[in-house]
Each structure stands twice: as C-alpha cells, then as structure tokens.
Design an enzyme around this catalytic site. Structure first.
Site, PDB file in Angstrom:
ATOM      1  N   THR A  17       0.836  -1.201   0.000  1.00 41.17           N
ATOM      2  CA  THR A  17       0.000   0.000   0.000  1.00 41.17           C
ATOM      3  C   THR A  17       0.872   1.252   0.000  1.00 41.17           C
ATOM      4  O   THR A  17       0.706   2.150  -0.829  1.00 41.17           O
ATOM      5  CB  THR A  17      -0.916  -0.009   1.240  1.00 41.17           C
ATOM      6  OG1 THR A  17      -1.499  -1.309   1.387  1.00 41.17           O
ATOM      7  CG2 THR A  17      -2.020   1.025   1.113  1.00 41.17           C
ATOM      8  N   GLU A  38       9.335  -6.499  -4.453  1.00 39.19           N
ATOM      9  CA  GLU A  38       8.185  -7.128  -3.806  1.00 39.19           C
ATOM     10  C   GLU A  38       8.396  -8.639  -3.739  1.00 39.19           C
ATOM     11  O   GLU A  38       8.778  -9.273  -4.725  1.00 39.19           O
ATOM     12  CB  GLU A  38       6.900  -6.793  -4.598  1.00 39.19           C
ATOM     13  CG  GLU A  38       5.674  -7.601  -4.237  1.00 39.19           C
ATOM     14  CD  GLU A  38       5.293  -7.523  -2.765  1.00 39.19           C
ATOM     15  OE1 GLU A  38       4.888  -8.575  -2.207  1.00 39.19           O
ATOM     16  OE2 GLU A  38       5.410  -6.437  -2.155  1.00 39.19           O
ATOM     17  N   ALA A  39       8.131  -9.209  -2.557  1.00 37.45           N
ATOM     18  CA  ALA A  39       8.328 -10.657  -2.369  1.00 37.45           C
ATOM     19  C   ALA A  39       7.237 -11.482  -3.043  1.00 37.45           C
ATOM     20  O   ALA A  39       7.468 -12.623  -3.446  1.00 37.45           O
ATOM     21  CB  ALA A  39       8.378 -10.982  -0.877  1.00 37.45           C
ATOM     22  N   ASN A  96      -7.895  -6.496   1.822  1.00 43.53           N
ATOM     23  CA  ASN A  96      -8.699  -5.965   2.927  1.00 43.53           C
ATOM     24  C   ASN A  96     -10.170  -5.880   2.507  1.00 43.53           C
ATOM     25  O   ASN A  96     -10.537  -6.275   1.399  1.00 43.53           O
ATOM     26  CB  ASN A  96      -8.151  -4.607   3.399  1.00 43.53           C
ATOM     27  CG  ASN A  96      -8.267  -3.518   2.334  1.00 43.53           C
ATOM     28  OD1 ASN A  96      -8.995  -3.650   1.354  1.00 43.53           O
ATOM     29  ND2 ASN A  96      -7.541  -2.437   2.526  1.00 43.53           N
ATOM     30  N   PHE A  97     -11.009  -5.341   3.405  1.00 42.80           N
ATOM     31  CA  PHE A  97     -12.436  -5.251   3.111  1.00 42.80           C
ATOM     32  C   PHE A  97     -12.839  -3.899   2.521  1.00 42.80           C
ATOM     33  O   PHE A  97     -14.007  -3.549   2.525  1.00 42.80           O
ATOM     34  CB  PHE A  97     -13.260  -5.587   4.362  1.00 42.80           C
ATOM     35  CG  PHE A  97     -13.504  -7.066   4.508  1.00 42.80           C
ATOM     36  CD1 PHE A  97     -14.622  -7.658   3.940  1.00 42.80           C
ATOM     37  CD2 PHE A  97     -12.593  -7.870   5.160  1.00 42.80           C
ATOM     38  CE1 PHE A  97     -14.837  -9.019   4.038  1.00 42.80           C
ATOM     39  CE2 PHE A  97     -12.796  -9.243   5.276  1.00 42.80           C
ATOM     40  CZ  PHE A  97     -13.921  -9.817   4.712  1.00 42.80           C
ATOM     41  N   MET A  98     -11.837  -3.139   2.055  1.00 39.43           N
ATOM     42  CA  MET A  98     -12.080  -1.933   1.243  1.00 39.43           C
ATOM     43  C   MET A  98     -12.857  -0.845   1.974  1.00 39.43           C
ATOM     44  O   MET A  98     -13.545  -0.039   1.337  1.00 39.43           O
ATOM     45  CB  MET A  98     -12.813  -2.311  -0.063  1.00 39.43           C
ATOM     46  CG  MET A  98     -12.014  -3.247  -0.929  1.00 39.43           C
ATOM     47  SD  MET A  98     -13.007  -4.242  -2.052  1.00 39.43           S
ATOM     48  CE  MET A  98     -13.909  -5.270  -0.916  1.00 39.43           C
ATOM     49  N   HIS A 537      -5.169  -4.512  11.568  1.00 32.01           N
ATOM     50  CA  HIS A 537      -4.635  -3.148  11.491  1.00 32.01           C
ATOM     51  C   HIS A 537      -3.362  -3.001  12.330  1.00 32.01           C
ATOM     52  O   HIS A 537      -3.264  -2.081  13.132  1.00 32.01           O
ATOM     53  CB  HIS A 537      -5.671  -2.141  12.011  1.00 32.01           C
ATOM     54  CG  HIS A 537      -6.958  -2.138  11.257  1.00 32.01           C
ATOM     55  ND1 HIS A 537      -8.123  -1.608  11.786  1.00 32.01           N
ATOM     56  CD2 HIS A 537      -7.289  -2.578  10.017  1.00 32.01           C
ATOM     57  CE1 HIS A 537      -9.104  -1.734  10.904  1.00 32.01           C
ATOM     58  NE2 HIS A 537      -8.624  -2.326   9.828  1.00 32.01           N
ATOM     59  N   ALA A 570       2.639   1.501   7.977  1.00 29.36           N
ATOM     60  CA  ALA A 570       1.882   1.673   9.227  1.00 29.36           C
ATOM     61  C   ALA A 570       2.748   1.502  10.468  1.00 29.36           C
ATOM     62  O   ALA A 570       2.358   1.921  11.562  1.00 29.36           O
ATOM     63  CB  ALA A 570       0.714   0.685   9.282  1.00 29.36           C
TER      64      ALA A 570
END
Length: 604
Positions: A17, A38-39, A96-98, A537, A570
């Site tokens: 993200t 990116e893995a 995720n759930f957007m 989160h 994050a």
C-alpha cells in the site's frame, strides 16, 4: 530486473500500500531512478484480487497472504489468532475489506502531541484529500442509508477510487435508525474530522468497473509501469539492508536480495525506503542488525544500530464479534454457502460487474464510551478511568485517557457485517476459517472494534532466516483497561439488540455466535475473551517518536542512528488512530513522498 551494477536513487522494499504509492510519486520526476522490490506476485489482473466479494479466496493461500498466527494470547483464553497480510503487489490493500474511514481530529492531533512536527490533523488534511477521489452516492444509497450528512464538496483528486454502492438494504437502514434512537445519529460528514454516530463509509471500489481500487491498480497503472525510471521486480525477497559502517554513522547503501531464480545479489541505492508493513519492516531491520542488542547477539547477527524500540509498541485494533440469527426475510451473505448461489453471483459479476460481488455493504458507527444502559455522561467517562487510574500512567496512556474522557472521541467502531463470523476458534489455519459460513442458520454479526487500545504488543525475529516469519504478539488485553472498555461496548450491543427497529431483524431467542449472552459485565468480558481477534490493522512497531520516548524513526521517517534509510508504512504510526487504517497508510505514504522530494532538493 535491475542489474547488480545499476545504481538507483531510491530502493523501496515492499510493493504494498505504502511502497507503490511512494514509488509512483517519486518516479513522477523523470530524473530519479526508483526500484521497488516485492516478495509476492503481481495479481493486479487476478479476479480474486479485483472482485470485492471474492476476497476470502485469498486468505491462507501463500500466493497472496503471508498468513500470520499469533503467540497464545493470555488475554483471550490463550487462543492463537490469525492475521492476513498481503503478499502481492498492492500488499494488504489487495486483500482488505475496502472500508475507507477517516480518523477524527483528536486521534491525529495526538500524533503531533507525541513530538512529531507537521503530523497533526491540520498538517495531514491535504493528504486526506490527495490520495483518493470520491464519487457521489447514487440515489438508491441515499434512500437506504440516509447520507444526509454527506458533504458533496469533499471529493479529493487522488488515484484511489471511492464509491457508495447500490446494494444497501433494510438492515443498513435499520442500523442507522436504531443508533439515532440511542443518541448516536451522525450529524457531520465524518471525513471532516468530527464523527460520532452511525454512518455509511465509502469503499475503495471503482464505480465504473465495480472492481477493487487499491495500490496496484491506482499507483501502478500501465502508464506508470511504462516509466523508464521505474523498475518493479516481484517474487524477490530482501534478506537484509546493507550498511557501510566505516564512518561515524552507518549508511544504508543497498539491499541483499534473493531473486526468483534463487540467486543472491546486492542492489545499490542512494536511499533505502523500508515499506514491508508493521509486521515485516521490523523483521528486516532486525535481520540487518538494527534492534535490541541481546536479541541480535543471541541470533549471531552483528549489531549495526542498537535500538530496543524496534518491534515494540505494536498496536492493533482488537475486534470482538457477536452473531445473531436473522428472521427468514432478512438478507444474509450466509446464502453463499450454496455453491449454486455463489456461481450465479459470479456469472452476474462477469456480466459488467453486476450484483453483490461488486459491492461493499458493511455499515459502521462510531461511539464514545457506552454500556448496556446507553452512552456515558462525562461524569461516567471520568469515573471509569478514575477506577483504572494505574493503567493509564504512560505518556500514551494519559493522552488516550484525555481523548476518551472528552465528548468527541469514539472509543469504539461498530460494524454491521452481513453474515456469520466464527472467531471463537483456538488456532485457525487462516482468516478464511473466521469468515466461511459453517453454521446452518443465517446471521448478521455486530463487531466491536476498540479504536484506542492501551495494550501494547511486539513483533520480533526468532531466527536469522528471512523465510521464518517473525513472532507476532499483539498483547490483546494485556492492559486491563482494554477488556473493561470492550466489555462495556459488548453490553451496548445487547441494548442495540433490544431496541426497535434493529431487534425486528432477528429471531427471538435465535442462535448466537458465541453462545454467551453479553448482558452482565462478566459475561461481556467472556464474549471478548472468546471472540476477540485482530481487525488486521497492526501499526506502531517502528514508532515515529523521539528516540528516548520509544521512537525508531524521526518526524521525517529517518531511522535513528543511520543515514540513507527511512521507513514508510503503518509501523511508523506513533499511536493507533481511530477507524480502519488503510486511509492513514496512504496519507503517510503521500506525505513521505513529499518529505523525500524536499530533502532531495535540499541536497541538490
């Protein structure tokens, strides 16, 4: 892929993200060479990633999901809980759930109060507008869920597309009405910094195609991908950051990678940007020799920078679930257990994105402190904290207490989830185990998410092997205040269930998940212990704070004790914000890109 001899201005570790957002913004300058490593794979054309309603199909599959399991949680009856983490371009924005929620002003001002100049609500507001574009709600959504508070002028101009679908129905309408009856009617647009009450948030779904709008589709479009100064390589694992330790301060000069073919090579960059997420950025730092000396020495990793704060201060949003059997006429996503229904819906979606699989119909509510009698008065809020005074004595704790004692800060976020949820499990194989309908009845589930946990967890390596996932301990309810606040809000859900019109959705004395009724405080505590899991989160594990107050990065996101190394994801949150965090991950990335550009100009 870039050759070992090639030198990049920026190497971004993690195409998730934050990583893709930063890569897009930095590569806008054609004179700057950017590499993203990116893995996982690129699934940006894969129906599982693109179709909103098929997200559960990615959970637990190693092609999409790192699939973390926690240490046993003493605050949750010693259950081991699961957490999905995106292992693909777009990272966790791909699975995720957007839900696109905006944090209230107080929760962001707390970032600034913890010693971070330029990170308060007013400073971050421009980025809340920059990262996404909102599409006006259709009339059907206004008819179903009100949206009277919706401010049509808050549109934004960013690449993430946010919309309100056509799929809202009776349950969503009843949710809004019942909260209003209990004194929690939304009066202002929650995107403007003040929010208490039930509301309908937007979802990051492109209304033109009904597909997921996420970091890969927004920040790595064919046009961006064709930039000659941007290189993105997938299925490549970063084993560690390489430092030059010959000077007074270690300088990050590159990364050691294992390629898709299994060979190792070092790639060189002018600056390394770590964007592997709150559980894996600490892992990479520790593997690189940045962390707690005793841990690194135990694993025979040479210490480059000693900082015991790495991987500490982890904060997550714990979420408790209460499922209730619905009346026969109430729609529930549990009908998807019938393969014929699911196949019919897939056919509908393939016909131009029609039907429920292209929608997000979860509704939410923000509530200040409350219990089974209703929303607390100011005196009741203060009395609760006074009785747990010893559990809010840290700098963070005092700040949170002050926030939550005030009239405007939501202590919890409630979700109305359209089907059954099975979080009462001891050690699920993946998040799919929580979400697949296994009980024969049809349900709606009310979820209670703690916005501001007082508990702190950790994430640390247990091996020098990059392929061994770090040990994740969310530490849920390790601070007793969290259990007390969550339990009281479980009682509030029982009040919701007794109140019309919400109660009319459910079978009288119908089945429940879990079976414990959260009516008394002790029963409510048990509902929390049995059903609480992570709302995926995780944040704050490499906190942006002064170093002597637990910090790992400064307010320009530079890793203390190093040169040429930043963290952007994050993990740098100094304290958890209210609401779903993907909004703030985009905001941090957008601001970080501007900081990096500023610093580049200063050097020029």
């Amino acid at each position: 892929m870039g050759s070992a001899a090639e030198n990049f201005d920026y190497i971004i570790v993690g195409g998730g993200t934050a990583g893709l957002t930063v890569a897009n913004r930095l590569s806008e300058d054609a004179s700057v060479k950017v590499l993203v490593i990116e893995a996982g794979q690129d699934h940006s054309q894969n129906p599982l990633a693109l179709t909103p309603g098929l997200v559960v199909g990615m959970y637990g599959n190693p092609e999409y999901d790192w699939n973390f399991s926690s240490t046993p949680q003493s605050g949750l009856n010693n259950r081991i809980i699961n957490q999905a983490r995106g292992k693909q371009l777009g990272g966790s924005s791909a699975l995720n759930f957007m839900m696109l929620l905006y944090p209230p002003k107080g929760s962001l001002d707390a970032w600034g109060q913890l010693g971070n100049k330029g990170w308060d609500y007013d400073s971050l507001s421009p980025y809340l507008r920059k990262f996404a574009t909102f599409h006006a709600p259709p009339q059907s959504a206004k008819d179903a869920v009100g949206l009277k508070y919706h401010d049509d002028s808050v549109i934004g101009d960013g690449p993430i597309q946010v919309s309100y679908g056509e799929g809202f129905g009776k349950s969503n309408a009843v949710w809004m009405e019942t909260f209003a009856k209990l004194g929690l009617e939304m009066k202002a647009d929650p995107r403007n910094g003040k929010a208490l009450g039930a509301f309908q948030q937007g979802a990051n779904i492109d209304p033109a195609t009904h597909t997921r709008s996420y970091a890969a589709s927004a920040h790595y479009t064919p046009e961006i991908a064709s930039r000659p100064n941007l290189t993105v390589i997938t299925e490549t694992v970063v084993k560690k950051i390489v430092f030059d330790t010959s000077g007074a301060e270690p300088v990050a000069t590159g990364v050691l990678v294992r390629t898709k073919q299994g060979t190792e090579q070092t790639l060189s960059g002018g600056e390394i940007i770590l964007s592997a997420g709150a559980l894996m950025s600490p892992q990479i730092l520790e593997l690189s020799g940045v962390g707690d000396r005793s841990l690194l020495e135990r694993l025979n990793i040479p210490v480059v920078v000693e900082n015991p704060n790495v991987g500490e201060n982890l904060q997550d949003h714990p979420i408790s679930t209460q499922g209730f059997e619905v009346n026969p006429d109430v729609p529930s996503s549990d009908v998807l257990r019938d393969p014929n229904v699911l196949n019919a819906l897939i056919q509908m979606f393939q016909d131009g994105g029609k039907g429920p699989l292209g929608q997000s119909i979860i509704s939410v509510a923000y509530s200040s402190l409350a219990d089974g009698e209703g929303v607390y008065s100011e005196d009741a809020r203060k009395a609760l904290f006074a009785s747990h005074d010893q559990h809010a004595q840290t700098r963070d704790g005092k700040l949170l207490r002050e926030l939550l004692e005030g009239p405007n800060e939501p202590a919890v976020e409630y979700f109305l989830f359209p089907g059954q949820v099975h979080t009462v499990l001891d050690n699920p194989a993946s998040m799919a185990d929580y979400l697949l309908p296994t009980s024969p009845e049809n349900y709606l589930t009310v979820m209670t998410m703690l916005n501001h946990p007082f508990s702190r967890g950790s994430v640390h390596i247990t091996s020098a092997d990059v392929d061994k996932l770090p040990s994740w301990n969310p530490g849920f309810n390790s601070n007793p205040l969290d259990l007390e606040i969550s339990a009281r809000h479980i009682q509030f859900v029982e009040l919701l269930l007794r109140t019309s019109p919400f109660k009319d959705l459910f079978k009288p004395n119908g089945a429940r998940i879990p079976q414990v009724k959260g009516d008394t405080l002790e029963n409510a505590r048990e509902v929390v212990r049995q059903s609480q899991v992570s709302d995926f989160h995780p944040a704050c594990s490499l906190a942006m704070k002064p170093r002597n107050q637990g910090g790992v990065v400064d307010d320009r996101l530079r890793v203390y004790g190093t040169k040429g190394l930043r963290v952007v994801d994050a993990s740098v949150f100094p304290i958890q914000t209210a609401g779903n965090i993907q909004t703030m991950v985009y905001v941090v990335a957008e601001k970080a890109a501007d900081l990096i550009k500023e610093d580049r100009k200063l050097k020029a």
